[in-house]
Scaffold this motif. Sequence first.
Motif, PDB file in Angstrom:
ATOM      1  N   GLN A   1     -28.250 -45.653 -12.221  1.00 43.96           N
ATOM      2  CA  GLN A   1     -27.844 -47.047 -12.134  1.00 43.96           C
ATOM      3  C   GLN A   1     -26.381 -47.200 -12.539  1.00 43.96           C
ATOM      4  O   GLN A   1     -25.890 -46.472 -13.400  1.00 43.96           O
ATOM      5  CB  GLN A   1     -28.699 -47.916 -13.080  1.00 43.96           C
ATOM      6  CG  GLN A   1     -30.141 -48.087 -12.637  1.00 43.96           C
ATOM      7  CD  GLN A   1     -30.275 -49.105 -11.519  1.00 43.96           C
ATOM      8  OE1 GLN A   1     -29.345 -49.844 -11.228  1.00 43.96           O
ATOM      9  NE2 GLN A   1     -31.429 -49.111 -10.876  1.00 43.96           N
ATOM     10  N   VAL A   2     -25.731 -48.125 -11.886  1.00 49.20           N
ATOM     11  CA  VAL A   2     -24.337 -48.445 -12.185  1.00 49.20           C
ATOM     12  C   VAL A   2     -24.232 -49.946 -12.400  1.00 49.20           C
ATOM     13  O   VAL A   2     -24.763 -50.731 -11.607  1.00 49.20           O
ATOM     14  CB  VAL A   2     -23.401 -48.017 -11.044  1.00 49.20           C
ATOM     15  CG1 VAL A   2     -21.977 -48.479 -11.306  1.00 49.20           C
ATOM     16  CG2 VAL A   2     -23.438 -46.493 -10.867  1.00 49.20           C
ATOM     17  N   GLN A   3     -23.563 -50.334 -13.460  1.00 45.84           N
ATOM     18  CA  GLN A   3     -23.319 -51.742 -13.727  1.00 45.84           C
ATOM     19  C   GLN A   3     -21.829 -52.017 -13.514  1.00 45.84           C
ATOM     20  O   GLN A   3     -20.979 -51.217 -13.899  1.00 45.84           O
ATOM     21  CB  GLN A   3     -23.701 -52.115 -15.158  1.00 45.84           C
ATOM     22  CG  GLN A   3     -25.185 -51.988 -15.456  1.00 45.84           C
ATOM     23  CD  GLN A   3     -25.618 -50.545 -15.673  1.00 45.84           C
ATOM     24  OE1 GLN A   3     -24.938 -49.762 -16.336  1.00 45.84           O
ATOM     25  NE2 GLN A   3     -26.761 -50.170 -15.114  1.00 45.84           N
ATOM     26  N   LEU A   4     -21.533 -53.155 -12.904  1.00 44.46           N
ATOM     27  CA  LEU A   4     -20.160 -53.541 -12.613  1.00 44.46           C
ATOM     28  C   LEU A   4     -19.878 -54.896 -13.246  1.00 44.46           C
ATOM     29  O   LEU A   4     -20.663 -55.833 -13.076  1.00 44.46           O
ATOM     30  CB  LEU A   4     -19.933 -53.634 -11.107  1.00 44.46           C
ATOM     31  CG  LEU A   4     -20.236 -52.379 -10.295  1.00 44.46           C
ATOM     32  CD1 LEU A   4     -20.150 -52.682  -8.799  1.00 44.46           C
ATOM     33  CD2 LEU A   4     -19.275 -51.262 -10.663  1.00 44.46           C
ATOM     34  N   VAL A   5     -18.765 -54.985 -13.939  1.00 37.68           N
ATOM     35  CA  VAL A   5     -18.377 -56.250 -14.568  1.00 37.68           C
ATOM     36  C   VAL A   5     -16.948 -56.578 -14.147  1.00 37.68           C
ATOM     37  O   VAL A   5     -16.020 -55.816 -14.424  1.00 37.68           O
ATOM     38  CB  VAL A   5     -18.463 -56.168 -16.095  1.00 37.68           C
ATOM     39  CG1 VAL A   5     -18.002 -57.489 -16.717  1.00 37.68           C
ATOM     40  CG2 VAL A   5     -19.891 -55.846 -16.532  1.00 37.68           C
ATOM     41  N   GLU A   6     -16.811 -57.709 -13.464  1.00 35.82           N
ATOM     42  CA  GLU A   6     -15.493 -58.160 -13.017  1.00 35.82           C
ATOM     43  C   GLU A   6     -14.883 -59.114 -14.041  1.00 35.82           C
ATOM     44  O   GLU A   6     -15.601 -59.816 -14.761  1.00 35.82           O
ATOM     45  CB  GLU A   6     -15.581 -58.888 -11.675  1.00 35.82           C
ATOM     46  CG  GLU A   6     -16.190 -58.095 -10.544  1.00 35.82           C
ATOM     47  CD  GLU A   6     -17.616 -58.490 -10.260  1.00 35.82           C
ATOM     48  OE1 GLU A   6     -18.046 -58.343  -9.098  1.00 35.82           O
ATOM     49  OE2 GLU A   6     -18.316 -58.923 -11.202  1.00 35.82           O
ATOM     50  N   SER A   7     -13.571 -59.166 -14.042  1.00 32.55           N
ATOM     51  CA  SER A   7     -12.851 -60.122 -14.885  1.00 32.55           C
ATOM     52  C   SER A   7     -11.507 -60.416 -14.240  1.00 32.55           C
ATOM     53  O   SER A   7     -11.075 -59.702 -13.331  1.00 32.55           O
ATOM     54  CB  SER A   7     -12.639 -59.561 -16.297  1.00 32.55           C
ATOM     55  OG  SER A   7     -11.851 -58.391 -16.252  1.00 32.55           O
ATOM     56  N   GLY A   8     -10.872 -61.486 -14.726  1.00 31.94           N
ATOM     57  CA  GLY A   8      -9.520 -61.796 -14.283  1.00 31.94           C
ATOM     58  C   GLY A   8      -9.391 -62.960 -13.330  1.00 31.94           C
ATOM     59  O   GLY A   8      -8.280 -63.344 -12.968  1.00 31.94           O
ATOM     60  N   GLY A   9     -10.503 -63.505 -12.899  1.00 33.50           N
ATOM     61  CA  GLY A   9     -10.414 -64.655 -12.005  1.00 33.50           C
ATOM     62  C   GLY A   9      -9.924 -65.890 -12.734  1.00 33.50           C
ATOM     63  O   GLY A   9      -9.811 -65.912 -13.957  1.00 33.50           O
ATOM     64  N   ARG A  19      -4.590 -60.726 -11.475  1.00 28.52           N
ATOM     65  CA  ARG A  19      -5.042 -59.349 -11.467  1.00 28.52           C
ATOM     66  C   ARG A  19      -6.505 -59.312 -11.858  1.00 28.52           C
ATOM     67  O   ARG A  19      -6.873 -59.739 -12.953  1.00 28.52           O
ATOM     68  CB  ARG A  19      -4.227 -58.502 -12.434  1.00 28.52           C
ATOM     69  CG  ARG A  19      -4.501 -57.004 -12.328  1.00 28.52           C
ATOM     70  CD  ARG A  19      -3.876 -56.255 -13.480  1.00 28.52           C
ATOM     71  NE  ARG A  19      -3.802 -54.822 -13.253  1.00 28.52           N
ATOM     72  CZ  ARG A  19      -3.799 -53.914 -14.226  1.00 28.52           C
ATOM     73  NH1 ARG A  19      -3.861 -54.301 -15.491  1.00 28.52           N
ATOM     74  NH2 ARG A  19      -3.711 -52.628 -13.932  1.00 28.52           N
ATOM     75  N   LEU A  20      -7.317 -58.803 -10.954  1.00 33.33           N
ATOM     76  CA  LEU A  20      -8.734 -58.649 -11.221  1.00 33.33           C
ATOM     77  C   LEU A  20      -9.014 -57.234 -11.711  1.00 33.33           C
ATOM     78  O   LEU A  20      -8.314 -56.287 -11.322  1.00 33.33           O
ATOM     79  CB  LEU A  20      -9.556 -58.913  -9.964  1.00 33.33           C
ATOM     80  CG  LEU A  20      -9.325 -60.248  -9.261  1.00 33.33           C
ATOM     81  CD1 LEU A  20     -10.281 -60.366  -8.060  1.00 33.33           C
ATOM     82  CD2 LEU A  20      -9.490 -61.407 -10.193  1.00 33.33           C
ATOM     83  N   ALA A  21     -10.037 -57.107 -12.531  1.00 33.33           N
ATOM     84  CA  ALA A  21     -10.465 -55.793 -12.997  1.00 33.33           C
ATOM     85  C   ALA A  21     -11.972 -55.678 -12.830  1.00 33.33           C
ATOM     86  O   ALA A  21     -12.699 -56.662 -12.953  1.00 33.33           O
ATOM     87  CB  ALA A  21     -10.082 -55.584 -14.455  1.00 33.33           C
ATOM     88  N   CYS A  22     -12.429 -54.467 -12.566  1.00 30.14           N
ATOM     89  CA  CYS A  22     -13.855 -54.183 -12.428  1.00 30.14           C
ATOM     90  C   CYS A  22     -14.147 -52.909 -13.204  1.00 30.14           C
ATOM     91  O   CYS A  22     -13.626 -51.840 -12.851  1.00 30.14           O
ATOM     92  CB  CYS A  22     -14.231 -54.007 -10.965  1.00 30.14           C
ATOM     93  SG  CYS A  22     -15.919 -53.419 -10.716  1.00 30.14           S
ATOM     94  N   VAL A  23     -14.972 -53.039 -14.220  1.00 33.39           N
ATOM     95  CA  VAL A  23     -15.350 -51.884 -15.023  1.00 33.39           C
ATOM     96  C   VAL A  23     -16.743 -51.426 -14.621  1.00 33.39           C
ATOM     97  O   VAL A  23     -17.690 -52.223 -14.613  1.00 33.39           O
ATOM     98  CB  VAL A  23     -15.337 -52.218 -16.523  1.00 33.39           C
ATOM     99  CG1 VAL A  23     -15.748 -51.000 -17.332  1.00 33.39           C
ATOM    100  CG2 VAL A  23     -13.953 -52.693 -16.942  1.00 33.39           C
ATOM    101  N   ALA A  24     -16.847 -50.165 -14.279  1.00 32.47           N
ATOM    102  CA  ALA A  24     -18.126 -49.563 -13.915  1.00 32.47           C
ATOM    103  C   ALA A  24     -18.672 -48.773 -15.093  1.00 32.47           C
ATOM    104  O   ALA A  24     -17.939 -48.062 -15.771  1.00 32.47           O
ATOM    105  CB  ALA A  24     -17.956 -48.655 -12.702  1.00 32.47           C
ATOM    106  N   SER A  25     -19.973 -48.887 -15.310  1.00 35.02           N
ATOM    107  CA  SER A  25     -20.628 -48.125 -16.372  1.00 35.02           C
ATOM    108  C   SER A  25     -21.969 -47.631 -15.872  1.00 35.02           C
ATOM    109  O   SER A  25     -22.507 -48.156 -14.893  1.00 35.02           O
ATOM    110  CB  SER A  25     -20.807 -48.978 -17.634  1.00 35.02           C
ATOM    111  OG  SER A  25     -21.611 -50.101 -17.363  1.00 35.02           O
ATOM    112  N   GLY A  26     -22.486 -46.627 -16.544  1.00 34.79           N
ATOM    113  CA  GLY A  26     -23.758 -46.057 -16.129  1.00 34.79           C
ATOM    114  C   GLY A  26     -23.563 -44.656 -15.589  1.00 34.79           C
ATOM    115  O   GLY A  26     -22.712 -43.917 -16.067  1.00 34.79           O
ATOM    116  N   THR A  27     -24.319 -44.302 -14.572  1.00 38.09           N
ATOM    117  CA  THR A  27     -24.261 -42.963 -13.980  1.00 38.09           C
ATOM    118  C   THR A  27     -23.215 -42.967 -12.872  1.00 38.09           C
ATOM    119  O   THR A  27     -23.477 -43.382 -11.754  1.00 38.09           O
ATOM    120  CB  THR A  27     -25.629 -42.558 -13.429  1.00 38.09           C
ATOM    121  OG1 THR A  27     -26.611 -42.656 -14.476  1.00 38.09           O
ATOM    122  CG2 THR A  27     -25.572 -41.122 -12.903  1.00 38.09           C
ATOM    123  N   ILE A  28     -22.028 -42.479 -13.204  1.00 36.54           N
ATOM    124  CA  ILE A  28     -20.903 -42.515 -12.277  1.00 36.54           C
ATOM    125  C   ILE A  28     -20.731 -41.134 -11.656  1.00 36.54           C
ATOM    126  O   ILE A  28     -20.397 -40.179 -12.344  1.00 36.54           O
ATOM    127  CB  ILE A  28     -19.599 -42.923 -12.987  1.00 36.54           C
ATOM    128  CG1 ILE A  28     -19.788 -44.206 -13.794  1.00 36.54           C
ATOM    129  CG2 ILE A  28     -18.464 -43.043 -11.979  1.00 36.54           C
ATOM    130  CD1 ILE A  28     -20.080 -45.422 -12.960  1.00 36.54           C
TER     131      ILE A  28
END
Length: 114
Positions: A1-9, A19-28
């Motif tokens: 599983q991969v979780q994605l969290v966006e920010s910056g809007g 500038r938007l950012a997306c942090v991925a976590s989990g099994t990359i």
Amino acid sequence: QVQLVESGGGLVEAGGSLRLACVASGTIVSGNTMAWYRQALGKQRELVATITSGGRTNYADSVKGRFTISRDNAKNTAYLQMNSLKAEDTAVYYCNFVGVRMYWGKGTLVTVSS
């Protein structure tokens, strides 16, 4: 599983930048592609830009020359630098991750006032 969290809007005037950012976590997995999509009210979701883990990029014609996608593989983070924003860029921007499977973030709202 991969979780994605966006920010910056947020809210910005036409001609401004975000500038938007997306942090991925989990099994990359090492070979993956991250992307930004957007969906304006009443319209279909559309591709904005993609970037592979090797750094190859692709852009929608509507954002070429204004938006830049980048990533920091060590931080599992993708960025979208948006310059010269226009009212028609107003949308919810979604992060997308494709490895073994495809995953989506929940989105971040970008509003450009004219």
